[in-house]
Design a protein around this motif. Structure first.
Motif, PDB file in Angstrom:
ATOM      1  N   GLU A 250       0.713  -1.133   0.120  1.00 41.91           N
ATOM      2  CA  GLU A 250       0.162  -0.116   0.000  1.00 41.91           C
ATOM      3  C   GLU A 250       0.923   1.386  -0.170  1.00 41.91           C
ATOM      4  O   GLU A 250       1.305   1.689   0.999  1.00 41.91           O
ATOM      5  N   ILE A 251       1.392   1.806  -1.218  1.00 44.38           N
ATOM      6  CA  ILE A 251       2.262   2.767  -1.448  1.00 44.38           C
ATOM      7  C   ILE A 251       1.588   3.740  -2.245  1.00 44.38           C
ATOM      8  O   ILE A 251       1.063   3.553  -3.446  1.00 44.38           O
ATOM      9  N   ARG A 252       1.739   5.073  -1.608  1.00 44.09           N
ATOM     10  CA  ARG A 252       1.219   6.383  -2.455  1.00 44.09           C
ATOM     11  C   ARG A 252       2.611   6.965  -2.966  1.00 44.09           C
ATOM     12  O   ARG A 252       3.482   7.320  -2.345  1.00 44.09           O
ATOM     13  N   VAL A 253       2.477   7.067  -4.517  1.00 41.38           N
ATOM     14  CA  VAL A 253       3.639   7.306  -4.994  1.00 41.38           C
ATOM     15  C   VAL A 253       3.413   8.827  -5.399  1.00 41.38           C
ATOM     16  O   VAL A 253       2.249   9.193  -6.357  1.00 41.38           O
ATOM     17  N   LYS A 254       4.179   9.805  -5.129  1.00 44.53           N
ATOM     18  CA  LYS A 254       3.818  11.352  -5.355  1.00 44.53           C
ATOM     19  C   LYS A 254       5.060  11.607  -6.347  1.00 44.53           C
ATOM     20  O   LYS A 254       6.012  10.986  -6.663  1.00 44.53           O
ATOM     21  N   ASN A 255       5.093  13.097  -6.738  1.00 46.21           N
ATOM     22  CA  ASN A 255       6.318  13.782  -7.604  1.00 46.21           C
ATOM     23  C   ASN A 255       6.169  13.090  -9.241  1.00 46.21           C
ATOM     24  O   ASN A 255       7.140  12.862  -9.838  1.00 46.21           O
ATOM     25  N   LEU A 256       4.731  12.773  -9.715  1.00 38.42           N
ATOM     26  CA  LEU A 256       4.596  12.145 -10.974  1.00 38.42           C
ATOM     27  C   LEU A 256       3.586  13.302 -11.510  1.00 38.42           C
ATOM     28  O   LEU A 256       2.450  13.815 -11.073  1.00 38.42           O
ATOM     29  N   ILE A 257       3.792  13.461 -12.963  1.00 37.16           N
ATOM     30  CA  ILE A 257       2.828  14.148 -13.700  1.00 37.16           C
ATOM     31  C   ILE A 257       1.964  13.288 -14.434  1.00 37.16           C
ATOM     32  O   ILE A 257       2.535  12.542 -15.426  1.00 37.16           O
ATOM     33  N   PRO A 258       0.550  13.342 -14.295  1.00 32.57           N
ATOM     34  CA  PRO A 258      -0.261  12.649 -14.908  1.00 32.57           C
ATOM     35  C   PRO A 258      -0.244  12.793 -16.517  1.00 32.57           C
ATOM     36  O   PRO A 258      -0.583  11.660 -17.105  1.00 32.57           O
ATOM     37  N   ASP A 259       0.064  14.057 -17.050  1.00 32.91           N
ATOM     38  CA  ASP A 259       0.089  13.927 -18.490  1.00 32.91           C
ATOM     39  C   ASP A 259       1.742  13.931 -19.086  1.00 32.91           C
ATOM     40  O   ASP A 259       1.970  14.437 -20.060  1.00 32.91           O
ATOM     41  N   SER A 260       2.560  13.596 -18.444  1.00 36.30           N
ATOM     42  CA  SER A 260       3.589  13.072 -18.764  1.00 36.30           C
ATOM     43  C   SER A 260       3.855  12.522 -20.235  1.00 36.30           C
ATOM     44  O   SER A 260       2.931  11.587 -20.524  1.00 36.30           O
ATOM     45  N   VAL A 261       4.952  12.683 -20.883  1.00 33.35           N
ATOM     46  CA  VAL A 261       5.245  11.929 -22.095  1.00 33.35           C
ATOM     47  C   VAL A 261       5.849  10.886 -21.954  1.00 33.35           C
ATOM     48  O   VAL A 261       6.372  10.261 -22.773  1.00 33.35           O
ATOM     49  N   GLN A 262       6.356  10.611 -20.759  1.00 30.17           N
ATOM     50  CA  GLN A 262       7.351   9.461 -20.570  1.00 30.17           C
ATOM     51  C   GLN A 262       6.458   8.312 -20.944  1.00 30.17           C
ATOM     52  O   GLN A 262       5.265   7.690 -20.584  1.00 30.17           O
ATOM     53  N   GLY A 263       7.282   7.364 -21.595  1.00 27.06           N
ATOM     54  CA  GLY A 263       6.362   6.016 -22.125  1.00 27.06           C
ATOM     55  C   GLY A 263       6.160   5.137 -20.838  1.00 27.06           C
ATOM     56  O   GLY A 263       5.087   4.464 -21.219  1.00 27.06           O
ATOM     57  N   ASP A 264       6.965   5.237 -20.107  1.00 30.07           N
ATOM     58  CA  ASP A 264       6.815   4.371 -19.031  1.00 30.07           C
ATOM     59  C   ASP A 264       5.823   4.439 -17.972  1.00 30.07           C
ATOM     60  O   ASP A 264       5.348   3.814 -17.248  1.00 30.07           O
ATOM     61  N   LYS A 265       5.011   5.681 -18.221  1.00 32.62           N
ATOM     62  CA  LYS A 265       3.749   5.921 -17.575  1.00 32.62           C
ATOM     63  C   LYS A 265       2.735   4.804 -17.818  1.00 32.62           C
ATOM     64  O   LYS A 265       1.429   4.312 -17.380  1.00 32.62           O
ATOM     65  N   ALA A 266       2.952   3.943 -18.993  1.00 32.29           N
ATOM     66  CA  ALA A 266       2.004   2.717 -19.558  1.00 32.29           C
ATOM     67  C   ALA A 266       1.867   1.896 -18.304  1.00 32.29           C
ATOM     68  O   ALA A 266       0.811   0.863 -18.317  1.00 32.29           O
ATOM     69  N   ILE A 267       2.738   1.817 -17.435  1.00 25.77           N
ATOM     70  CA  ILE A 267       2.576   0.918 -16.254  1.00 25.77           C
ATOM     71  C   ILE A 267       1.308   0.813 -15.636  1.00 25.77           C
ATOM     72  O   ILE A 267       0.930  -0.152 -15.173  1.00 25.77           O
ATOM     73  N   VAL A 268       0.857   2.366 -15.343  1.00 29.65           N
ATOM     74  CA  VAL A 268      -0.558   2.544 -14.748  1.00 29.65           C
ATOM     75  C   VAL A 268      -1.410   1.719 -15.463  1.00 29.65           C
ATOM     76  O   VAL A 268      -2.322   0.999 -14.773  1.00 29.65           O
ATOM     77  N   ASP A 269      -1.507   1.787 -16.827  1.00 30.07           N
ATOM     78  CA  ASP A 269      -2.703   1.232 -17.562  1.00 30.07           C
ATOM     79  C   ASP A 269      -2.578  -0.184 -17.521  1.00 30.07           C
ATOM     80  O   ASP A 269      -3.622  -1.130 -17.567  1.00 30.07           O
ATOM     81  N   ILE A 270      -1.338  -0.846 -17.677  1.00 31.50           N
ATOM     82  CA  ILE A 270      -1.018  -2.226 -17.712  1.00 31.50           C
ATOM     83  C   ILE A 270      -1.636  -2.751 -16.397  1.00 31.50           C
ATOM     84  O   ILE A 270      -2.343  -3.905 -16.365  1.00 31.50           O
ATOM     85  N   ILE A 271      -1.215  -2.075 -15.001  1.00 28.04           N
ATOM     86  CA  ILE A 271      -1.581  -2.536 -14.031  1.00 28.04           C
ATOM     87  C   ILE A 271      -3.217  -2.536 -13.825  1.00 28.04           C
ATOM     88  O   ILE A 271      -3.756  -3.472 -13.370  1.00 28.04           O
ATOM     89  N   GLU A 272      -3.729  -1.460 -14.331  1.00 34.60           N
ATOM     90  CA  GLU A 272      -5.324  -1.145 -13.985  1.00 34.60           C
ATOM     91  C   GLU A 272      -6.029  -2.471 -14.837  1.00 34.60           C
ATOM     92  O   GLU A 272      -6.949  -2.937 -14.575  1.00 34.60           O
ATOM     93  N   LYS A 273      -5.614  -2.624 -16.063  1.00 31.68           N
ATOM     94  CA  LYS A 273      -6.289  -3.537 -16.876  1.00 31.68           C
ATOM     95  C   LYS A 273      -6.231  -4.876 -16.426  1.00 31.68           C
ATOM     96  O   LYS A 273      -6.822  -5.747 -16.553  1.00 31.68           O
ATOM     97  N   SER A 274      -5.087  -5.201 -15.656  1.00 32.66           N
ATOM     98  CA  SER A 274      -4.690  -6.651 -15.392  1.00 32.66           C
ATOM     99  C   SER A 274      -5.565  -6.957 -13.903  1.00 32.66           C
ATOM    100  O   SER A 274      -5.959  -7.845 -13.641  1.00 32.66           O
ATOM    101  N   SER A 275      -5.698  -5.625 -13.066  1.00 32.68           N
ATOM    102  CA  SER A 275      -6.492  -5.923 -11.971  1.00 32.68           C
ATOM    103  C   SER A 275      -7.973  -5.929 -12.164  1.00 32.68           C
ATOM    104  O   SER A 275      -8.564  -4.927 -12.536  1.00 32.68           O
TER     105      SER A 275
END
Length: 410
Positions: A250-275
């Motif tokens: 149960e970790i809250r991760v801060k210091n991230l920009i939701p509309d970032s162009v970083q490709g690795d932001k894909a991890i959020v969608d991958i986990i959401e779709k798998s969960s």
């Protein structure tokens, strides 16, 4: 440093470290600007330190004070420079064109697997422009000559780092240039990050299409302008903790920009779709644009209800390790069921890892992936050479401990 990690749930709030990719880009651009720039929220990893050292060798002044880097841009480029790139492929591939554009006779050195990593596209294209390489492969290597404007043909499926390197250098040339791709572009988000970073310093790169492939138009005689900028958080590092959450933390991760162009932001969608609320559904992920996520995606895939696959991963065989084989071996050593192919990984379900000993092959991302895997193990996990995290995330184990992670240094 070897560590023994005991299974434990991670709980708490974490500030994601700064994006290593953006930090490289900001430091280089600031060094090319005429004046003083201030870059804040920089995580001083080994890779970032060697990039700062490279720009100092070329004539810039870089002062690190905590997480703030003050950069006085190059006034008179060094005639000669000896540049130690450490184990950083980004540093090597970004700085070669920069040194060439400045007309610096530069010798590049490297450690670990870096001397094995290719820079062939530069040898081929720069030789047409009067730049000489001695030797034409391996390190140490010395370049001489001055880069000139023109047309540059690059493969899109070798490494986007070559494209980024030219994007730093070509605006310094007198005339206009164009970068044309000869094959589909992988890791495009990293190129997008370069374009975004350069805008902060007054440099504009224009993207268009040619034959369905990206083509980049670069005006010559552009001037880098100094600025103050803060580096956003790194999704590739946050991915380890997002995955820990998927495994029960149960970790809250801060210091991230939701509309970032970083490709690795894909991890959020991958986990959401798998969960699904009832375990983790299997996934198939094409990692052509997100190669840095592979080690932690392999951990996640071990806990899906069926077979998960990571595909289009061939380029990972020439990272800090043969990352495809290394992560499979690491997870199998602690009870995983992972099959490695030439360009894919396949993960079968396990209820828990069973503990054991991991050789991360001096790969920082495999160390961190193994640490997260240990939180979902029923016995301790020993990681050899855990100091490899210093390459990108030197405070990883400090943050891990602050979240309740239990380990001892052996």
């Amino acid at each position: 440093m070897d560590v023994k990690i005991y299974p434990s749930k991670l709980i708490g709030t974490l500030n994601a470290p700064s994006s290593k990719s953006y930090s490289h880009r900001m430091i280089i651009a600031a060094a090319l600007a005429g004046g003083i720039s201030e870059i804040s929220n920089v995580t001083g990893s080994n890779d970032i330190k060697v990039t700062a050292g490279a720009m100092e060798a070329l004539g810039a002044d870089v002062l690190a004070d905590g997480d703030v880097y003050t950069v006085r841009g190059i006034k008179a480029p060094a005639a000669k420079a000896d540049i130690d790139c450490g184990e950083s492929g980004s540093t090597l591939r970004f700085i070669i064109p920069v040194a060439a554009a400045l007309g610096t006779n530069a010798t590049f050195r490297g450690h670990g697997k870096l001397p094995e990593r290719p820079y062939t596209p530069y040898v081929r294209e720069f030789s047409k422009k009067g730049i000489s390489f001695e030797p034409q492969s391996g390190l140490p290597m010395t370049i001489s000559g001055r880069l000139t404007a023109g047309e540059y043909l690059l493969e899109g499926d070798v490494s986007s780092q070559f494209i980024t390197g030219l994007m730093f250098a070509l605006p310094l040339c007198e005339e206009d240039s164009v970068i044309k791709l000869t094959s589909p572009l992988q890791s495009k988000p990293y190129v997008d990050m370069t374009i975004a970073a350069l805008k902060n310093f007054g440099i504009n790169i224009y993207e268009t299409k040619l034959g369905g492939l990206p083509m980049y138009l670069i005006k010559g005689s552009q001037k880098y302008s100094p600025c103050r900028v803060s580096v956003e958080g790194d999704y590739s590092q946050a991915a380890f903790f997002f995955t820990a959450n998927a495994l029960g933390s149960e970790i809250r991760v801060k210091n991230l920009i939701p509309d970032s162009v970083q490709g690795d932001k894909a991890i959020v969608d991958i986990i959401e779709k798998s969960s699904t609320g009832d375990g983790l559904e299997p996934f198939t992920v094409d990692v052509g644009d997100i190669p840095d996520l592979v080690p932690i995606l392999a951990v996640l895939g071990c806990f899906t209800k069926g077979t998960s696959r990571i595909v289009n991963a061939a380029r990972l065989k020439i990272k800090e390790s043969d990352r495809i084989t290394a992560i499979a071996d690491a997870l199998n050593a602690i009870g995983g069921k992972v099959t490695a192919g030439d360009d894919f990984l396949e993960m079968q379900h396990v209820d828990k890892f069973t503990g054991g000993e991991v050789d991360p092959c001096n790969d920082h991302r495999i160390v961190m992936a193994a640490a997260i895997a240990a939180t979902a193990s029923d016995a301790p996990v020993i990681i050899r050479g855990a100091e490899a995290v210093n390459k990108s995330y030197p405070r990883f184990f400090e943050d891990f401990k602050a979240l309740g992670g239990e380990f001892e240094v052996l």
